[in-house]
Design a protein around this motif. Structure first.
Motif, PDB file in Angstrom:
ATOM      1  N   THR A   6       0.847  -1.180   0.000  1.00 12.81           N
ATOM      2  CA  THR A   6       0.000   0.000   0.000  1.00 12.81           C
ATOM      3  C   THR A   6       0.886   1.235   0.000  1.00 12.81           C
ATOM      4  OG1 THR A   6      -1.714  -1.152   1.248  1.00 12.81           O
ATOM      5  CG2 THR A   6      -1.793   1.251   1.273  1.00 12.81           C
ATOM      6  N   HIS A   8       2.030   4.616   1.139  1.00 14.29           N
ATOM      7  CA  HIS A   8       1.886   5.383   2.386  1.00 14.29           C
ATOM      8  C   HIS A   8       2.504   6.753   2.148  1.00 14.29           C
ATOM      9  CE1 HIS A   8       2.349   6.646   6.542  1.00 14.29           C
ATOM     10  NE2 HIS A   8       1.535   5.660   6.882  1.00 14.29           N
ATOM     11  N   TRP A  52      -2.514   8.497  11.721  1.00 12.89           N
ATOM     12  CA  TRP A  52      -2.746   7.351  10.844  1.00 12.89           C
ATOM     13  C   TRP A  52      -4.039   7.591  10.084  1.00 12.89           C
ATOM     14  CZ3 TRP A  52      -6.537   3.734  10.006  1.00 12.89           C
ATOM     15  CH2 TRP A  52      -6.186   2.655   9.187  1.00 12.89           C
ATOM     16  N   GLU A  54      -6.292   6.430   6.173  1.00 12.77           N
ATOM     17  CA  GLU A  54      -6.332   5.664   4.931  1.00 12.77           C
ATOM     18  C   GLU A  54      -7.626   5.925   4.182  1.00 12.77           C
ATOM     19  OE1 GLU A  54      -6.376   1.418   5.456  1.00 12.77           O
ATOM     20  OE2 GLU A  54      -8.259   1.452   6.558  1.00 12.77           O
ATOM     21  N   HIS A  62      -6.384   1.619  -2.367  1.00 11.31           N
ATOM     22  CA  HIS A  62      -5.973   1.756  -0.975  1.00 11.31           C
ATOM     23  C   HIS A  62      -4.753   2.660  -0.912  1.00 11.31           C
ATOM     24  CE1 HIS A  62      -4.615  -0.275   3.020  1.00 11.31           C
ATOM     25  NE2 HIS A  62      -5.402   0.755   3.247  1.00 11.31           N
ATOM     26  N   MET A  64      -2.559   5.106   2.191  1.00 13.36           N
ATOM     27  CA  MET A  64      -2.448   5.515   3.592  1.00 13.36           C
ATOM     28  C   MET A  64      -1.679   6.837   3.649  1.00 13.36           C
ATOM     29  SD  MET A  64      -1.460   1.785   5.178  1.00 13.36           S
ATOM     30  CE  MET A  64      -1.261   2.380   6.846  1.00 13.36           C
TER      31      MET A  64
END
Length: 140
Positions: A6, A8, A52, A54, A62, A64
């Motif tokens: 994913t 980030h 945090w 997402e 997806h 984040m």
């Protein structure tokens, strides 16, 4: 067991706006946890920053993100990464491109290329460079 990757993304005070924007483009659910929510607020000005977050979509999208606190070094740099969005439907990729392109700088317009029915690159208003393309078999 399965393993996925994913993207980030790291920001400094702009993660919430970026996540909300990406949700408006790709759909899905946004989850945001702030430093205040975690009970870890070293700087009151950063209490509502994202520790945090997402966006997770039913179709597989997806991403984040979080806000790097000012006590830590952070430099977005130049071309540190691209986020690649690939699909097999030209209409779907074109629609995503149109929404993502709002407020962006187009690096390469979405158009047919030698390796894909559609390919384009843009840098959005958050400094993230996105590559969108329609998949095609590689023919050497």
């Amino acid at each position: 067991m399965s393993v996925t990757t994913t993207t980030h993304l790291n920001f400094r005070g702009r993660a919430r706006a970026a996540l909300e924007h990406y949700q408006s483009v790709f759909g899905g659910r946004v989850t945001i946890v702030t430093y205040k929510d975690m009970g870890d607020v070293p700087d009151e000005k950063e209490a509502d920053w994202v520790v945090w977050g997402e966006v997770a979509g039913d179709g597989g999208f997806h991403v984040m993100a979080y806000d790097v606190p000012s006590r830590l070094p952070w430099d977005q740099g130049s071309n540190p990464f691209f986020v690649s969005v690939r699909g097999d439907d030209s209409d779907e990729i074109s629609a995503l491109w149109e929404r993502l392109a709002e407020g962006s700088t187009v690096v390469q317009p979405l158009a047919p290329s030698r390796w894909a029915p559609l390919y384009g690159m843009l840098t959005d208003r958050f400094g993230v460079t996105w590559v969108l393309d329609v998949t095609a078999p590689y023919n050497g």
